[in-house]
Design a protein around this motif. Structure first.
Motif, mmCIF file in Angstrom:
data_model
loop_
_atom_site.group_PDB
_atom_site.id
_atom_site.type_symbol
_atom_site.label_atom_id
_atom_site.label_comp_id
_atom_site.label_asym_id
_atom_site.label_seq_id
_atom_site.Cartn_x
_atom_site.Cartn_y
_atom_site.Cartn_z
ATOM 1 N N SER A 1 0.897 -1.050 0.032
ATOM 2 C CA SER A 1 0.028 -0.025 -0.018
ATOM 3 C C SER A 1 0.821 1.327 0.073
ATOM 4 C CB SER A 1 -0.756 0.003 1.210
ATOM 5 O OG SER A 1 -0.299 0.138 2.385
ATOM 6 N N ILE A 2 0.334 2.370 -0.277
ATOM 7 C CA ILE A 2 0.918 3.671 -0.169
ATOM 8 C C ILE A 2 1.361 3.832 1.329
ATOM 9 C CG2 ILE A 2 0.610 6.149 -0.191
ATOM 10 C CD1 ILE A 2 -1.303 5.636 -2.473
ATOM 11 N N ALA A 3 0.818 3.373 2.022
ATOM 12 C CA ALA A 3 1.128 3.462 3.637
ATOM 13 C C ALA A 3 2.509 2.995 3.736
ATOM 14 C CB ALA A 3 0.049 3.069 4.628
ATOM 15 N N PHE A 4 2.386 1.479 3.206
ATOM 16 C CA PHE A 4 3.656 0.648 3.447
ATOM 17 C C PHE A 4 4.839 1.442 2.726
ATOM 18 C CE2 PHE A 4 6.387 -2.719 2.418
ATOM 19 C CZ PHE A 4 6.546 -3.475 3.646
ATOM 20 N N ARG A 5 4.490 1.601 1.664
ATOM 21 C CA ARG A 5 5.855 2.163 0.774
ATOM 22 C C ARG A 5 6.321 3.483 1.394
ATOM 23 N NH1 ARG A 5 6.618 -0.537 -3.718
ATOM 24 N NH2 ARG A 5 4.823 -1.632 -4.695
ATOM 25 N N SER A 6 5.438 4.225 1.975
ATOM 26 C CA SER A 6 5.903 5.483 2.491
ATOM 27 C C SER A 6 6.774 5.481 3.784
ATOM 28 C CB SER A 6 4.842 6.441 2.641
ATOM 29 O OG SER A 6 3.948 6.001 3.960
ATOM 30 N N ASN A 7 6.354 4.189 4.584
ATOM 31 C CA ASN A 7 7.296 4.019 5.743
ATOM 32 C C ASN A 7 8.593 3.761 5.451
ATOM 33 O OD1 ASN A 7 5.867 4.813 8.272
ATOM 34 N ND2 ASN A 7 4.149 3.566 7.467
ATOM 35 N N GLU A 8 8.428 2.582 4.377
ATOM 36 C CA GLU A 8 10.032 2.088 3.935
ATOM 37 C C GLU A 8 10.794 3.197 3.278
ATOM 38 O OE1 GLU A 8 10.537 -1.891 1.349
ATOM 39 O OE2 GLU A 8 9.499 -0.611 0.098
ATOM 40 N N LEU A 9 10.430 3.956 2.437
ATOM 41 C CA LEU A 9 10.955 4.916 1.894
ATOM 42 C C LEU A 9 11.356 5.949 2.862
ATOM 43 C CD1 LEU A 9 9.094 5.915 -1.624
ATOM 44 C CD2 LEU A 9 11.314 4.522 -1.011
ATOM 45 N N LEU A 10 10.687 6.361 3.963
ATOM 46 C CA LEU A 10 11.225 7.200 4.976
ATOM 47 C C LEU A 10 12.188 6.694 5.616
ATOM 48 C CD1 LEU A 10 10.049 10.001 6.195
ATOM 49 C CD2 LEU A 10 8.462 8.495 7.856
ATOM 50 N N ARG A 11 12.232 5.293 5.965
ATOM 51 C CA ARG A 11 13.346 4.788 6.563
ATOM 52 C C ARG A 11 14.700 4.872 5.975
ATOM 53 N NH1 ARG A 11 15.499 -0.017 6.113
ATOM 54 N NH2 ARG A 11 13.771 -0.606 4.602
ATOM 55 N N LYS A 12 14.470 4.724 4.422
ATOM 56 C CA LYS A 12 15.722 4.796 3.871
ATOM 57 C C LYS A 12 16.277 6.114 3.533
ATOM 58 C CE LYS A 12 14.772 0.805 0.943
ATOM 59 N NZ LYS A 12 14.664 0.152 -0.501
ATOM 60 N N LEU A 13 15.432 7.148 3.524
ATOM 61 C CA LEU A 13 15.828 8.430 3.215
ATOM 62 C C LEU A 13 16.365 8.919 4.558
ATOM 63 C CD1 LEU A 13 12.832 9.864 1.118
ATOM 64 C CD2 LEU A 13 15.063 9.279 0.438
ATOM 65 N N ARG A 14 15.867 8.686 5.720
ATOM 66 C CA ARG A 14 16.284 9.299 7.037
ATOM 67 C C ARG A 14 17.941 8.841 6.977
ATOM 68 N NH1 ARG A 14 18.120 12.378 9.006
ATOM 69 N NH2 ARG A 14 18.300 13.097 11.297
ATOM 70 N N ALA A 15 18.019 7.323 6.625
ATOM 71 C CA ALA A 15 19.432 6.758 6.790
ATOM 72 C C ALA A 15 20.445 7.337 6.049
ATOM 73 C CB ALA A 15 19.522 5.243 6.335
ATOM 74 N N ALA A 16 19.791 8.048 4.763
ATOM 75 C CA ALA A 16 20.580 8.931 3.953
ATOM 76 C C ALA A 16 20.911 10.263 4.445
ATOM 77 C CB ALA A 16 19.968 8.874 2.536
ATOM 78 N N GLY A 17 20.523 10.630 5.417
ATOM 79 C CA GLY A 17 20.848 12.113 5.958
ATOM 80 C C GLY A 17 19.597 12.880 5.591
ATOM 81 N N VAL A 18 18.325 12.613 4.997
ATOM 82 C CA VAL A 18 17.293 13.550 4.551
ATOM 83 C C VAL A 18 16.715 13.921 5.762
ATOM 84 C CG1 VAL A 18 15.042 13.811 3.417
ATOM 85 C CG2 VAL A 18 17.048 12.354 2.379
#
Length: 611
Positions: free
Chosen positions: A427-444
């Motif tokens: 779902s959009i909710a699942f993907r958003s959480n997954e991307l949020l975790r990855k982007l925060r790890a990248a220093g966003v």
């Protein structure tokens, strides 16, 4: 005996010999004397100084023991040696590159990368004597000469009666098969099943192109082994997202096997990209860095990052950034690619611009220049020359060099028939959480941010920002968000979800498409919540919307996102005479679409870029 003494003795013998020689004999002896003289003189002139040979040999063959980077250990690997004056600079730079002072180390790597006057052997000195940290830094330096990098070590021979396909299958089978999510289990089972059928065919059994009948019927014309290798690599990509599985891949010779495949498939970008994805995931684990470097991968990556093909260069840049702990504190997970800067740079980075693609999009092809009309279900050609142009990398990076530009990739599909993983219904909710975790790890979130999104990507941005606002550790993302650009985002839904292009899309629309339905409760809640939130935070917003229809399939044209659906209710909404695919693809740099985008980014980040 000296040469002169030898000649005198010969003359005396000739003068005292009896009886007196005949004229012809006499002159023959004189000729012999001078021939002997010439031979001895030539022999003396050809005498080689073996010490000179040894010195030159030492320049070409220099071996040092691997040294730990642990600062608590005290060792000096350089001793006083007899070297020529013009080589002193090379050795001083090597010594400087191992200094305890980080600034001195960075300066040494920069000076090495800028060297243009060295001989081949001097580059080899650096290549053989530098440590892992220096080698990685040179690979991430834009002007580095490729002579700094040794050829990878010889690969171990394959076992008797074995093949790369069998080795891949054994590697995959050796990984843990329990406690995995459904998608990893699916990829693994598919790869092992296809391998078994292919191996049976090679040994004389019946082989079926379709294998187990999953959605790869189009592979009838492909070479069986290459198809099976792709299945295995896609499964390994998923496994490499688990740190303990990366350890298993390394322990079972995976780095060497992947390198063999990389060399065998130089003409297959898809295979090479999956290999790079696996390697980039393994590089997230710092305890594997020394093994990756020793296996010779840095030499391959140093060449790949200089490629004219943006995908090849970006995959290599991601892996090298994950290896470079000297200058990169962030970690780039699978699907997060830095378009600028891809090398080490002295340019201070003051803000981030993030690009999030939409349905059926990708991190690179979505943001290329406008090309010929294309239908929404058409796959972009694997020929990378057709989409090497990426305007965020080639235009925006030049116009705003102080930005870090990141493009995100995730899998989407119109139908479950086309899904890469049949069990994956995210779902959009699942993907958003997954991307949020990855982007925060990248220093966003550590710097000011502008979000740029196309189609469903805009819904993900909205959901990510709402989720981040609920988590204290993500507050920096909210506080540093300066603006959002929406390219034809269906805030109020799209008719795409209901439109029956053909029977397979009608029966099995993907979960992503279902969530775009105009009567979707989740979509309405997302719109209402975000609009209130964005107004409260005073986000700057710019929206574009298409005015032309898009081909869906081969016969149907559809206005994917109508004007009313693209209206967020905040900020400017600009109609553009293009279709849904080209709304984010400017025709040229001076086109209105790009210039207005550039102006918004500059305005939103004006104060941050001035500092």
């Amino acid at each position: 005996m000296s040469l002169a003494a030898y000649c005198v003795i010969c003359c005396r013998r000739m003068g005292t010999s009896t009886p007196p020689p005949k004229s012809s004999t006499y002159w023959r002896d004189i000729s012999s004397l001078f021939i002997t003289y010439e031979v001895l003189a030539l022999k003396k002139s050809l005498t080689l100084d073996t010490q000179v040979i040894e010195r030159e040999k030492m320049k070409s063959y220099i071996y040092v023991h691997t040294v730990s980077l642990d600062k608590t250990e005290n060792h000096d690997t350089f001793s006083t040696v007899d070297i020529e004056d013009h080589d002193c600079a090379v050795w001083l730079l090597l010594r400087k590159s191992r200094s305890d002072d980080r600034a001195a180390r960075l300066q040494a790597v920069q000076e090495m990368s800028e060297a243009r006057h060295w001989h081949d052997y001097q580059y080899r000195i650096i290549a053989q004597a530098c440590d892992m940290r220096t080698l990685t830094g040179l690979a991430r330096s834009k002007d580095s000469d490729l002579r700094f990098f040794l050829r990878p070590p010889p690969l171990p021979s394959l076992k008797e009666d074995s093949s790369t396909e069998e080795e891949l299958r054994h590697l995959l089978a050796s990984l843990p098969q329990t406690d995995l999510d459904e998608c990893i289990q699916c990829f693994t089972a598919l790869a092992l099943s296809e391998s078994s059928q292919s191996l049976a065919a090679q040994k004389g059994g019946l082989w079926c192109f379709g294998g187990n009948g999953l959605p790869y019927a189009e592979s009838f014309g492909e070479v069986p082994s290459a198809t099976v290798e792709m299945f295995c690599l896609e499964a390994l990509v998923k496994h490499s997202e688990i740190p303990t599985h990366c350890d298993k891949i390394e322990a079972n010779g995976g780095l060497q096997l992947l390198q063999r495949l990389y060399q065998l498939h130089k003409d297959c970008p898809k295979v090479q990209r999956n290999i790079m994805r696996i390697l980039g995931n393994m590089a997230l684990n710092e305890h594997l860095h020394s093994t990756i470097v020793r296996s010779g991968w840095v030499s391959i990556l140093a060449e790949a990052i200089k490629s004219q093909h943006i995908m090849e260069a970006s995959h290599a840049a991601r892996t090298l950034a994950n290896l470079d702990r000297e200058t990169v504190p962030d970690k780039y997970h699978d699907g997060v690619y830095v378009l600028h800067p891809q090398y080490r740079t002295s340019q201070p980075i003051k803000a981030d611009v993030l690009f999030i693609h939409g349905l059926m999009g990708a991190a690179f092809k979505t943001w290329r220049q406008q090309d010929n009309d294309q239908d929404l279900t058409e796959k972009v050609s694997e020929d990378e020359t057709k989409y090497t142009t990426c305007w965020p990398k080639s235009w925006l990076a030049r116009d705003c060099p102080a930005l870090r530009i990141i493009s995100v990739e995730y899998d989407t599909s119109l139908s479950d028939w086309r899904a890469r993983c049949p069990t994956e219904r995210k779902s959009i909710a699942f993907r958003s959480n997954e991307l949020l975790r990855k982007l925060r790890a990248a220093g966003v979130g550590d710097r000011p941010v502008v979000w740029v999104s196309h189609s469903m990507g805009g819904l993900l941005v909205k959901k990510m920002l709402l989720e981040a606002s609920k988590r204290p550790e993500m507050n920096t993302i909210i506080n540093n968000t300066r603006g959002i650009i929406f390219y034809s985002v269906p805030h109020h839904g799209s008719h795409l979800a209901e439109y029956s292009v053909n029977i397979r899309y009608l029966l099995f629309p993907s979960l992503e498409v279902k969530e775009l339905s105009k009567d979707s409760p989740a979509l309405k809640t997302l719109q209402d919540d975000f609009l209130e939130f964005a107004k409260d935070k005073n986000f700057q917003v710019l929206s574009f919307v298409e005015t032309l229809p898009t081909y869906i399939g081969s016969m149907i044209k559809l206005h994917v996102v109508p004007l009313d659906s693209a209206d967020l209710g905040l900020g400017d909404l600009i109609p553009v005479d293009v279709n849904h695919l080209n709304i984010c693809k400017p025709k040229k740099k001076d086109a209105f679409l790009y210039q207005r985008t550039l102006q918004f980014i500059r305005d939103a980040l004006a104060k941050d870029l001035e500092n």
